[in-house]
Design an enzyme around this catalytic site. Structure first.
Site, PDB file in Angstrom:
ATOM      1  N   ASN A   1       0.804  -1.232   0.000  1.00  0.00           N
ATOM      2  CA  ASN A   1       0.000   0.000   0.000  1.00  0.00           C
ATOM      3  C   ASN A   1       0.836   1.282   0.000  1.00  0.00           C
ATOM      4  O   ASN A   1       0.418   2.284  -0.550  1.00  0.00           O
ATOM      5  CB  ASN A   1      -1.011   0.000   1.154  1.00  0.00           C
ATOM      6  CG  ASN A   1      -0.352  -0.038   2.506  1.00  0.00           C
ATOM      7  OD1 ASN A   1       0.624  -0.746   2.714  1.00  0.00           O
ATOM      8  ND2 ASN A   1      -0.873   0.730   3.424  1.00  0.00           N
TER       9      ASN A   1
ATOM     10  N   PRO B   1      10.212  -6.733  -0.979  1.00  0.00           N
ATOM     11  CA  PRO B   1       8.990  -5.957  -1.245  1.00  0.00           C
ATOM     12  C   PRO B   1       7.817  -6.881  -1.577  1.00  0.00           C
ATOM     13  O   PRO B   1       8.017  -8.048  -1.918  1.00  0.00           O
ATOM     14  CB  PRO B   1       9.355  -5.123  -2.482  1.00  0.00           C
ATOM     15  CG  PRO B   1      10.725  -5.537  -2.905  1.00  0.00           C
ATOM     16  CD  PRO B   1      11.143  -6.727  -2.112  1.00  0.00           C
TER      17      PRO B   1
ATOM     18  N   GLY C   1       2.618  -5.514   7.358  1.00  0.00           N
ATOM     19  CA  GLY C   1       1.662  -6.253   6.533  1.00  0.00           C
ATOM     20  C   GLY C   1       0.481  -6.719   7.364  1.00  0.00           C
ATOM     21  O   GLY C   1       0.119  -6.079   8.354  1.00  0.00           O
TER      22      GLY C   1
ATOM     23  N   GLU D   1       4.374  -4.292  12.208  1.00  0.00           N
ATOM     24  CA  GLU D   1       3.468  -3.167  11.940  1.00  0.00           C
ATOM     25  C   GLU D   1       2.298  -3.747  11.153  1.00  0.00           C
ATOM     26  O   GLU D   1       2.440  -4.032   9.956  1.00  0.00           O
ATOM     27  CB  GLU D   1       4.179  -2.093  11.106  1.00  0.00           C
ATOM     28  CG  GLU D   1       5.491  -1.580  11.678  1.00  0.00           C
ATOM     29  CD  GLU D   1       5.308  -0.592  12.815  1.00  0.00           C
ATOM     30  OE1 GLU D   1       4.155  -0.261  13.148  1.00  0.00           O
ATOM     31  OE2 GLU D   1       6.327  -0.171  13.382  1.00  0.00           O
ATOM     32  N   LEU D   2       1.153  -3.936  11.829  1.00  0.00           N
ATOM     33  CA  LEU D   2       0.068  -4.716  11.214  1.00  0.00           C
ATOM     34  C   LEU D   2      -1.170  -3.864  10.928  1.00  0.00           C
ATOM     35  O   LEU D   2      -1.097  -2.642  10.927  1.00  0.00           O
ATOM     36  CB  LEU D   2      -0.246  -5.905  12.127  1.00  0.00           C
ATOM     37  CG  LEU D   2       0.988  -6.725  12.554  1.00  0.00           C
ATOM     38  CD1 LEU D   2       0.602  -7.840  13.493  1.00  0.00           C
ATOM     39  CD2 LEU D   2       1.754  -7.259  11.344  1.00  0.00           C
TER      40      LEU D   2
ATOM     41  N   CYS E   1      -2.840   2.160   6.307  1.00  0.00           N
ATOM     42  CA  CYS E   1      -2.969   1.390   7.556  1.00  0.00           C
ATOM     43  C   CYS E   1      -3.673   2.186   8.640  1.00  0.00           C
ATOM     44  O   CYS E   1      -4.422   1.629   9.428  1.00  0.00           O
ATOM     45  CB  CYS E   1      -1.610   0.880   8.025  1.00  0.00           C
ATOM     46  SG  CYS E   1      -0.411   2.190   8.267  1.00  0.00           S
TER      47      CYS E   1
ATOM     48  N   GLU F   1     -10.752  -4.978   9.416  1.00  0.00           N
ATOM     49  CA  GLU F   1     -10.145  -3.913   8.605  1.00  0.00           C
ATOM     50  C   GLU F   1     -10.741  -4.021   7.196  1.00  0.00           C
ATOM     51  O   GLU F   1     -10.767  -5.110   6.618  1.00  0.00           O
ATOM     52  CB  GLU F   1      -8.637  -4.129   8.555  1.00  0.00           C
ATOM     53  CG  GLU F   1      -7.892  -3.087   7.753  1.00  0.00           C
ATOM     54  CD  GLU F   1      -6.390  -3.397   7.680  1.00  0.00           C
ATOM     55  OE1 GLU F   1      -6.031  -4.532   7.321  1.00  0.00           O
ATOM     56  OE2 GLU F   1      -5.589  -2.504   7.976  1.00  0.00           O
TER      57      GLU F   1
END
Ligand code: NAD
Length: 517
Positions: free
Chosen positions: A151, A175, A225, A247-248, A281, A377
């Protein structure tokens, strides 16, 4: 390159994917995945390069960040071409999310991180201060793997990588297979800046490549992710006893108070939910509005959303979903909400007038707390609005989720806003702002609960790529320690008397043994 389909493997047996534009669906390239052997070689090269990179010192390493910054500024249009080609996002968004934030992070870290990484004296307390002094050294961990999503493909690869690099680690970036060439730009930038070989490398590939990297003998993993992948990576890192930062995902709430500037709040809600086609996010996933202003607020939001433009090219506001699977998820959540009684005040369906993965900017009312669109989400251009009767109710609903990434509070009473913000169980919160914490390099960033473990950015984030090693120095050259043995009755009496003297009534009065302050 968001429509990803499996293609014939290469002659050497490398997995291969065909990639098509999410905007036009045209074939735009192929992705060849690194093998386990490739990963092994990369980790070996990174390990070999690390001591010399560390030896440059933080100021020497900062020079490469400055050179990378100059290249990024000069080549920004070419970088945007790659990012827009893979994601279809509006050019201003590629500039804001990926290029501006990357430039700011490079400049900021080159200037400030060397100070955070310098060894520092730590004052000792009580009677210890007469006998010991302590220095803390921030040692690099070694080889760091950075695994990034699609993103914010450049910034989410580059930002953790530069924090790891400035701290003296070498880095391998993996990536996302959805936006592989945008992620690779982070490495191209440093290669062009002349960084020594092996200091930063890219492992192109899919989830299997990411798993091979995590299992490839790293010293730390920085993962950005989904929650499901994050959990798998945490388990693998635990089995190797190596640290990871995760980092979710998020399900961020926005709270609009009765005294809010409704034009500003409506604008914030629209940007918060539509920016990057909602694939942000810290995007606004739910809005709780006090019932005395909900009607006016909703009308302002709907008016703004109706005017948003979608297109495959030229000037427009909202791009496609970057990934076909994400389009399916958004469609399913909105369809399910509508069949459960919600109303799409605007949008609510795929934009069939365009060839790619476009979903219409959507505002929902009549949603209930148990609907998937509220609980999970969504990661799409969807804004559900819910009326509440009090701030307490808003806070309760906002906190009733497994996630805890960010959120925002909108009010003209900033102190009250800060008070409400501090009641939210999230990694960060904004007052009268659409949750831009990640873009503020001095602010530590990270989620709570399912939204992550650990933090990036700020002093805490940079130091997270180091081991804080205290070095204790005896002020008397070790003479006391040398005379410790043999123990006798006197040793016991003296030690016991010392304890009474320090924490009993004696020295405590002088502040030498006090438990206060
Ligand atoms: P994802 O978990 O599917 O993939 C992320 C990366 O992990 C990709 O590079 C992928 O190839 C790799 N991967 C997949 N399986 C792996 C495995 N078993 N081992 C190692 N690597 C593996 O996530 P995504 O769909 O690319 O990203 C979207 C998610 O990212 C959303 O939930 C979003 O909220 C979250 N996100 C969080 C932040 C944050 O800072 N908290 C920022 C951006 C995105």
């Amino acid at each position: 390159m968001a429509i990803v389909t499996t293609a014939e493997p290469t002659a050497e047996g490398r997995r291969r994917y065909a990639l098509r534009s999410p905007a036009t669906t045209e074939h735009i390239g192929e992705l060849e995945c690194a093998t386990d052997d490739d990963i092994r070689d990369m980790v070996a090269r990174a390990r070999e390069a690390q001591p010399q990179w560390e030896a440059l010192g933080a100021h020497g390493r900062a020079e490469y960040l400055r050179r990378a910054l100059a290249i990024l500024v000069r080549r920004q249009e070419q970088f945007v071409d790659v990012i827009v080609g893979e994601s279809g996002k509006p050019r201003p968004e590629a500039l804001m999310i990926d290029v501006f934030a990357a430039a700011d992070s490079l400049a900021f870290l080159a200037k400030h991180a060397p100070r955070w990484l310098a060894s520092e004296k730590v004052p000792t307390h009580g009677v210890l201060r007469f006998t010991k002094r302590v220095q803390v050294h921030y040692q690099p961990l070694g080889v760091v793997g950075v695994i990034s999503p699609w993103n914010g493909p450049l910034i989410l690869s580059l930002n953790p990588a530069i924090q790891a690099l400035i701290a003296g680690n070498t880095v391998i970036i993996k990536p996302s297979e959805v936006t592989p060439y945008s992620g690779k730009l982070a490495v191209d930038l440093f290669t062009e800046a002349g960084i020594p070989q092996g200091v930063i490398q890219v492992a192109m590939g899919d989830g299997q490549t990411g798993a091979a990297l995590v299992g490839g003998g790293l010293d730390k993993v920085h993962f950005t992710g989904s929650v499901a992948t994050g959990r798998r990576i945490a388990q693998e890192c635990a089995s190797q006893l190596i640290p990871c930062t995760l980092e979710l995902g998020g399900n961020d709430a926005m709270i609009v108070c009765s005294d809010a500037d409704l034009d500003a709040a409506a604008g914030g809600a629209v940007v918060g939910s539509m920016f990057n086609t909602g694939q942000y996010c810290c995007g606004t996933e739910r809005v709780y509005v006090m019932d005395d202003v909900v009607e006016e607020f909703t009308a302002k939001v709907v008016d703004r959303v109706r005017r948003l433009r979608q297109s495959t090219s030229g000037v427009f506001d909202v791009g496609p979903m970057f990934w076909d699977r994400q389009l399916e998820k958004v469609t399913q959540q909105v369809d399910s909400a509508v069949s459960g009684g919600a109303t799409a005040l605007v949008g609510g369906k795929r934009n069939a007038s365009l060839p790619g993965l476009y979903y219409e900017p959507t505002v929902l009312s009549g949603v209930t707390h148990d609907m998937e669109v509220m609980r999970d989400e969504t990661f799409g251009p969807v804004l559900p609005i819910v009326a509440v009767s009090s701030v307490d109710e808003a806070v309760k609903l906002a906190n009733d989720t497994n996630y805890g990434l960010a959120g925002s509070v909108w009010t003209t009473d900033v102190d009250a806003g800060i008070g409400i913000a501090s009641r939210l169980h999230t990694g960060s919160v904004s007052v009268n702002d659409m949750a831009l914490t990640y873009g503020i390099p001095e602010a530590p960033f990270g989620g709570r609960r399912d939204s992550g473990v650990g933090q990036a950015n700020g002093k805490v984030g940079v130091r997270g790529f180091t081991h804080a090693q205290p070095i204790v120095i005896d002020r008397f050259g070790g003479k006391q320690t040398a005379s410790q043995y043999p123990y006798d009755k006197r040793t016991e009496r003296i030690t016991s008397a010392l304890i009474r003297l320090i924490w009993g009534k004696g020295l405590a009065r002088l502040g030498l043994g006090s438990s206060k302050g």
